[in-house]
Design a protein around this motif. Structure first.
Motif, PDB file in Angstrom:
ATOM      1  N   GLY A 170      50.572  73.974  37.251  1.00 44.09           N
ATOM      2  CA  GLY A 170      49.533  73.299  36.481  1.00 44.09           C
ATOM      3  C   GLY A 170      48.420  72.704  37.301  1.00 44.09           C
ATOM      4  O   GLY A 170      47.478  72.135  36.735  1.00 44.09           O
ATOM      5  N   SER A 171      48.478  72.834  38.631  1.00 35.84           N
ATOM      6  CA  SER A 171      47.364  72.382  39.458  1.00 35.84           C
ATOM      7  C   SER A 171      46.248  73.408  39.377  1.00 35.84           C
ATOM      8  O   SER A 171      46.475  74.572  39.032  1.00 35.84           O
ATOM      9  CB  SER A 171      47.802  72.191  40.908  1.00 35.84           C
ATOM     10  OG  SER A 171      48.246  73.424  41.467  1.00 35.84           O
ATOM     11  N   ALA A 312      38.007  70.109  34.644  1.00 33.37           N
ATOM     12  CA  ALA A 312      39.440  70.141  34.927  1.00 33.37           C
ATOM     13  C   ALA A 312      39.968  68.747  35.236  1.00 33.37           C
ATOM     14  O   ALA A 312      41.075  68.374  34.808  1.00 33.37           O
ATOM     15  CB  ALA A 312      39.714  71.084  36.094  1.00 33.37           C
ATOM     16  N   LEU A 316      43.207  67.153  33.493  1.00 32.66           N
ATOM     17  CA  LEU A 316      44.401  67.241  34.340  1.00 32.66           C
ATOM     18  C   LEU A 316      44.597  66.020  35.225  1.00 32.66           C
ATOM     19  O   LEU A 316      45.703  65.784  35.709  1.00 32.66           O
ATOM     20  CB  LEU A 316      44.338  68.499  35.227  1.00 32.66           C
ATOM     21  CG  LEU A 316      44.139  69.850  34.536  1.00 32.66           C
ATOM     22  CD1 LEU A 316      44.223  70.973  35.561  1.00 32.66           C
ATOM     23  CD2 LEU A 316      45.148  70.052  33.420  1.00 32.66           C
ATOM     24  N   LEU A 320      45.622  66.704  40.344  1.00 31.64           N
ATOM     25  CA  LEU A 320      45.980  68.103  40.150  1.00 31.64           C
ATOM     26  C   LEU A 320      44.811  69.061  40.356  1.00 31.64           C
ATOM     27  O   LEU A 320      44.979  70.277  40.240  1.00 31.64           O
ATOM     28  CB  LEU A 320      46.555  68.311  38.742  1.00 31.64           C
ATOM     29  CG  LEU A 320      48.000  67.865  38.515  1.00 31.64           C
ATOM     30  CD1 LEU A 320      48.421  68.111  37.072  1.00 31.64           C
ATOM     31  CD2 LEU A 320      48.958  68.577  39.465  1.00 31.64           C
ATOM     32  N   ASN A 374      48.065  73.825  31.060  1.00 33.39           N
ATOM     33  CA  ASN A 374      46.945  73.260  31.819  1.00 33.39           C
ATOM     34  C   ASN A 374      45.785  74.234  31.930  1.00 33.39           C
ATOM     35  O   ASN A 374      44.618  73.834  31.938  1.00 33.39           O
ATOM     36  CB  ASN A 374      47.405  72.800  33.199  1.00 33.39           C
ATOM     37  CG  ASN A 374      48.112  71.461  33.149  1.00 33.39           C
ATOM     38  OD1 ASN A 374      48.367  70.927  32.074  1.00 33.39           O
ATOM     39  ND2 ASN A 374      48.445  70.912  34.306  1.00 33.39           N
ATOM     40  N   LYS A 377      44.009  73.931  28.656  1.00 31.70           N
ATOM     41  CA  LYS A 377      43.248  72.683  28.608  1.00 31.70           C
ATOM     42  C   LYS A 377      41.916  72.809  29.355  1.00 31.70           C
ATOM     43  O   LYS A 377      40.880  72.358  28.874  1.00 31.70           O
ATOM     44  CB  LYS A 377      44.067  71.544  29.228  1.00 31.70           C
ATOM     45  CG  LYS A 377      45.230  71.053  28.383  1.00 31.70           C
ATOM     46  CD  LYS A 377      46.003  69.957  29.115  1.00 31.70           C
ATOM     47  CE  LYS A 377      47.161  69.437  28.287  1.00 31.70           C
ATOM     48  NZ  LYS A 377      47.939  68.399  29.021  1.00 31.70           N
TER      49      LYS A 377
END
Length: 390
Positions: A170-171, A312, A316, A320, A374, A377
């Motif tokens: 998810g990074s 982002a 996040l 991340l 992620n 997102k």
């Protein structure tokens, strides 16, 4: 938490990915894959669906909050000719074919973004194109076909995400500038003249010619490419002969070449051709050179990279999101960034300790399903930041 987070179909994203992973298809043969995508998109509101090629799908969402730019989001869908060895419950059911590069996750993430954004039409000022692209893995690539089909007409910017294992799940890594390399290379046959090893004077030894070629080729970068430019030339294959006492007639060499700058790319090809022909002529051999151009380098426009980084970070958190180094692989997303400004990002798929220790294209490639939300997102937030009604 963003109020639209609850609209992300997390379970569906996983379900879509696992279905696609079980039923992978090779480049230019993604008939069932593209139909699955089309059928899934058909259940979302406010989308206009088209099929620019036999195995690609484009969904267009026209916002009703006013006029604005047209932003494209892209996911590739093809698999690789790899026999799966990963330990997952949803292994490939197609023998010798595997989603070993994560394109199944790219599709699932973008379906998730399309699902969310299609329900936010009244909050979007502008147009979103969701591009589900075929044949990223096989030159000349599906991206160029879609460009030729006019998919980017009217598009102002394009964004894409690629999943990578051995990175925190998810990074998100964002590169400003050159993001991948151009991948070219050649296959070379050296035609000499064989003889018995005891009579070398009767031969034109292709192994000697090839050996001198390997060394001469290594000077191309060091003596022709400015230090500020990136270029790599690696001879990865050299075959000749079948016995120690026989000088063979032929030898075969193959080589991989990586560059970013198009002028340096042209220079590398020019010098390879010159060196190959001159060395062969010196020894009286003849050569058959098959020089292959792959994909150009992806270039992420710095302004868009910053915009994506900021978007982002909003969804996040700063821990991340990071500035990523260039990836020394190639990607046909470059066909888009040669036409319109774009940004290509890297999503972490999980760490080695989590079973994600094998890189893309490996039979044991594995990424975690939980990483995908992620990606969705980020895709949604990029659109809201660029097209959201003020």
């Amino acid at each position: 938490m963003m109020d639209w987070f609850n609209q992300i179909p997390v379970e569906k994203i996983t379900e879509w990915r696992e279905h696609l992973h079980k039923h992978p298809e090779l480049s230019f043969k993604e008939f069932e894959t593209s139909q699955f995508i089309y059928d899934t998109l058909s259940t979302f509101p406010n989308l206009e669906l088209t099929r620019p090629t036999k195995t690609s799908v484009v969904a267009t969402l026209v916002g009703t909050a006013g006029e604005g730019k047209t932003i494209a989001l892209r996911a590739d869908m093809d698999a690789l000719p790899v026999q799966e060895e990963s330990e997952v419950d949803f292994k490939s059911e197609n023998d010798g074919v595997m989603h070993a590069c994560g394109h199944d996750t790219h599709v699932a993430m973008l379906l998730g973004a399309a699902n969310v954004l299609s329900g936010m039409q009244d909050k979007i000022a502008g147009t979103v194109k969701f591009i589900f692209q075929h044949a990223e893995e096989q030159v000349p690539g599906g991206a160029q076909e879609l460009v030729d089909a006019g998919v980017l007409e009217g598009v102002d910017q394009i964004f894409g995400i690629h999943i990578i294992p051995r990175l925190t799940a998810g990074s998100l890594g964002v590169v400003s500038g050159y993001t991948t390399t151009a991948a070219d290379g050649f296959f070379l046959k050296i035609q000499g003249k064989g003889s018995h090893a005891s009579t070398p004077e009767l031969s034109i030894d292709p192994i000697v010619v090839g050996s001198h070629l390997v060394m001469a080729l290594q000077t191309i970068v060091s003596r022709n490419v400015p230090a500020k430019e990136m270029a790599i030339l690696s001879v990865g294959e050299f075959h000749s002969g079948q016995a120690p006492n026989i000088i063979a007639d032929t030898a075969k060499l193959s080589c991989s070449i990586r560059t970013t700058n198009e002028e340096i790319r042209d220079l590398m090809e020019k010098r390879v051709r010159e060196v190959v022909n001159q060395v062969a002529a010196t020894y009286g051999a003849t050569v058959d050179l098959d020089y292959v151009r792959g994909y150009s380098a992806v270039y992420s426009t710095p302004e868009l990279a910053k915009s994506a980084f900021d978007s982002a970070t909003k969804v996040l958190g700063k821990d991340l999101v990071y500035d990523s180094p260039m990836l020394m692989a190639s990607e046909d997303f470059s066909a888009y960034t040669k036409v319109v400004p774009g940004c290509f990002m890297f999503l972490g798929g999980g760490l080695e300790a989590e079973g994600c220790g094998y890189m893309n294209h490996h039979p044991k490639f594995k990424v975690l399903n939980e990483a995908m939300v992620n990606g969705t997102k980020v895709e949604v937030q990029i659109i809201l930041d660029l097209l959201g009604s003020k």
